[in-house]
Design a protein around this motif. Structure first.
Motif, PDB file in Angstrom:
ATOM      1  N   VAL A   1       0.876  -1.166   0.000  1.00  0.00           N
ATOM      2  CA  VAL A   1       0.000   0.000   0.000  1.00  0.00           C
ATOM      3  C   VAL A   1       0.918   1.221   0.000  1.00  0.00           C
ATOM      4  O   VAL A   1       1.779   1.345   0.866  1.00  0.00           O
ATOM      5  CB  VAL A   1      -0.912   0.039   1.232  1.00  0.00           C
ATOM      6  N   ILE A   2       0.758   2.092  -1.007  1.00  0.00           N
ATOM      7  CA  ILE A   2       1.597   3.276  -1.110  1.00  0.00           C
ATOM      8  C   ILE A   2       0.749   4.498  -0.777  1.00  0.00           C
ATOM      9  O   ILE A   2      -0.334   4.686  -1.342  1.00  0.00           O
ATOM     10  CB  ILE A   2       2.216   3.415  -2.522  1.00  0.00           C
ATOM     11  N   GLN A   3       1.239   5.314   0.143  1.00  0.00           N
ATOM     12  CA  GLN A   3       0.517   6.508   0.586  1.00  0.00           C
ATOM     13  C   GLN A   3       1.162   7.756  -0.005  1.00  0.00           C
ATOM     14  O   GLN A   3       2.372   7.936   0.077  1.00  0.00           O
ATOM     15  CB  GLN A   3       0.525   6.585   2.116  1.00  0.00           C
ATOM     16  N   TYR A   4       0.317   8.613  -0.601  1.00  0.00           N
ATOM     17  CA  TYR A   4       0.751   9.874  -1.187  1.00  0.00           C
ATOM     18  C   TYR A   4      -0.033  11.016  -0.553  1.00  0.00           C
ATOM     19  O   TYR A   4      -1.151  10.829  -0.051  1.00  0.00           O
ATOM     20  CB  TYR A   4       0.478   9.908  -2.694  1.00  0.00           C
ATOM     21  N   SER A   5       0.525  12.216  -0.641  1.00  0.00           N
ATOM     22  CA  SER A   5      -0.254  13.400  -0.289  1.00  0.00           C
ATOM     23  C   SER A   5      -1.279  13.654  -1.388  1.00  0.00           C
ATOM     24  O   SER A   5      -1.249  13.025  -2.458  1.00  0.00           O
ATOM     25  CB  SER A   5       0.662  14.613  -0.145  1.00  0.00           C
TER      26      SER A   5
ATOM     27  N   TYR B   1       5.061  11.286  -2.415  1.00  0.00           N
ATOM     28  CA  TYR B   1       5.208  10.025  -1.684  1.00  0.00           C
ATOM     29  C   TYR B   1       5.380  10.273  -0.191  1.00  0.00           C
ATOM     30  O   TYR B   1       6.171  11.127   0.218  1.00  0.00           O
ATOM     31  CB  TYR B   1       6.405   9.243  -2.230  1.00  0.00           C
ATOM     32  N   ILE B   2       4.632   9.527   0.617  1.00  0.00           N
ATOM     33  CA  ILE B   2       4.741   9.627   2.075  1.00  0.00           C
ATOM     34  C   ILE B   2       5.364   8.360   2.669  1.00  0.00           C
ATOM     35  O   ILE B   2       6.374   8.414   3.351  1.00  0.00           O
ATOM     36  CB  ILE B   2       3.358   9.884   2.715  1.00  0.00           C
ATOM     37  N   ARG B   3       4.756   7.215   2.404  1.00  0.00           N
ATOM     38  CA  ARG B   3       5.252   5.950   2.955  1.00  0.00           C
ATOM     39  C   ARG B   3       4.628   4.783   2.203  1.00  0.00           C
ATOM     40  O   ARG B   3       3.713   4.966   1.388  1.00  0.00           O
ATOM     41  CB  ARG B   3       4.917   5.825   4.443  1.00  0.00           C
ATOM     42  N   HIS B   4       5.117   3.596   2.496  1.00  0.00           N
ATOM     43  CA  HIS B   4       4.486   2.377   2.004  1.00  0.00           C
ATOM     44  C   HIS B   4       4.481   1.358   3.129  1.00  0.00           C
ATOM     45  O   HIS B   4       5.310   1.409   4.048  1.00  0.00           O
ATOM     46  CB  HIS B   4       5.196   1.831   0.766  1.00  0.00           C
TER      47      HIS B   4
END
Length: 344
Positions: free
Chosen positions: A179-183, A188-191
């Motif tokens: 799961v890739i988290q973006y603003s 990119y924020i985290r995975h």
């Protein structure tokens, strides 16, 4: 030739000639007109979304959402019309989209007074934010920033969820199950997650949704379809718990009120056409399984679910309208159009 063999033949034939499987569902009305259990029973309208395959063709009907105008929006990987807008009566209102051969995930998100769509394309290895008219506003390429991908082909995104602050969560369901988290701007924020057997890992992270049933404690529900379960995570990716759905290869979760809905692609194999829909209460207990066996718990453990082998082929998503009717698009199902379940 029995029903399943004929259905399989029809799928193969329709894939070649681009016509839907017209025999699908013909046994429905005489054998089981009402499906579901308890307070969640439904009348099946097999032909609700049926259209001319020459004018509005579909391949796989992957997902549906409903906008604030009440229009039902279908995503298909048919590039003659990737996005089809339906009225609630089943009339096509408009179509657009020719550039998404791997169209798979469709999420609707409202920002202020305006609504936007998020489309995942696993063949293009990208995610797109668009207007409701199809203008692309943001493109997320393969997440090389994570350090876990060497090339785009390793990344095959299947779903998105949008957080309360606009953060974008993307599941790499057909790739490495991260799961890739973006603003909201695509930064990119985290995975987290990733393919594996640990409690915080996933086996085919096919779907994700924002669980809004407890507004003071929002969570992410991530499908681990290969393990027939889903997992709860915090919004910053910390693992919380696993909820098993034995016998059910579930797709993405959909929240409506205090209930959680899943389409079930299959219980054995897609070629068995043995999918169903499941409805869970606020405690994540299955209370109804339209198209399947009645849910049964023994000592708090859900027993294996079984399809009725007639209601559906391969359900891939559910969309629930304001009257709690359910619309079911299907994958690899002879180019059939979405089915409507009217709550009774």
């Amino acid at each position: 030739m029995n029903r399943r063999q004929f259905a399989k033949f029809s799928v193969l034939a329709s894939s070649a000639i681009a016509f839907p499987n017209i025999n699908y569902g013909k046994e429905r009305s005489s054998k089981n007109p009402i499906i579901g259990h308890g307070d969640f029973k439904y009348k099946v309208y097999q032909d609700w979304g049926t259209q001319s395959p020459l004018k509005y063709p579909v391949k796989d009907c992957h997902e549906m959402v409903q906008d604030k105008k009440g229009r039902l929006i279908l995503l298909t990987n048919e590039t003659k019309n990737n996005v089809i807008f339906y009225s609630r009566s089943g009339k096509v209102l408009k179509t657009w989209g020719h550039d998404f051969p791997g169209a798979h995930g469709l999420t609707l998100h409202q920002e202020g007074e305006e609504e936007f769509l998020y489309i995942t394309d696993h063949d293009r290895h990208q995610v797109f934010k668009t207007t409701l008219d199809g203008k692309i506003l943001l493109t997320l390429d393969f997440p090389k920033e994570t350090g876990v991908y060497d090339k785009p082909e390793q990344y095959r995104p299947t779903e998105t969820a949008i957080g309360p602050n606009g953060d974008i969560y993307v599941t790499d369901g057909y790739g490495q199950s991260y799961v890739i988290q973006y603003s909201s701007k695509g930064e990119y924020i985290r995975h987290f997650g990733g393919r594996g057997n640990e409690e915080n890992q996933l086996k085919q992270a096919h779907g994700i949704c924002l669980d809004t049933r407890n507004p003071d404690n929002l969570e992410l529900l991530v499908t681990s379809r290969g393990a027939k379960e889903f997992k709860r995570f915090t919004l910053d990716g910390k693992y919380l718990a696993t909820i098993k759905t034995p016998g059910c290869a579930i797709n993405r979760g959909v929240i409506k009120g205090k209930n959680l809905y899943f389409s079930v692609l299959e219980t054995k194999t897609p070629w068995a056409y043995d999918g169903m829909v499941i409805v869970l209460n606020e405690n994540n207990e299955i209370v109804s399984a339209p198209g399947g066996s009645a849910p049964k718990y023994i000592d708090g453990m859900l027993q294996n679910m079984v399809s009725d082998n007639i209601s559906f082929m391969n359900p891939h998503d559910v969309c629930i309208d304001e009257d709690e009717n359910i619309y079911v698009p299907q994958w690899l199902s002879g180019r059939t159009y979405p089915v409507k379940l009217e709550r009774v």
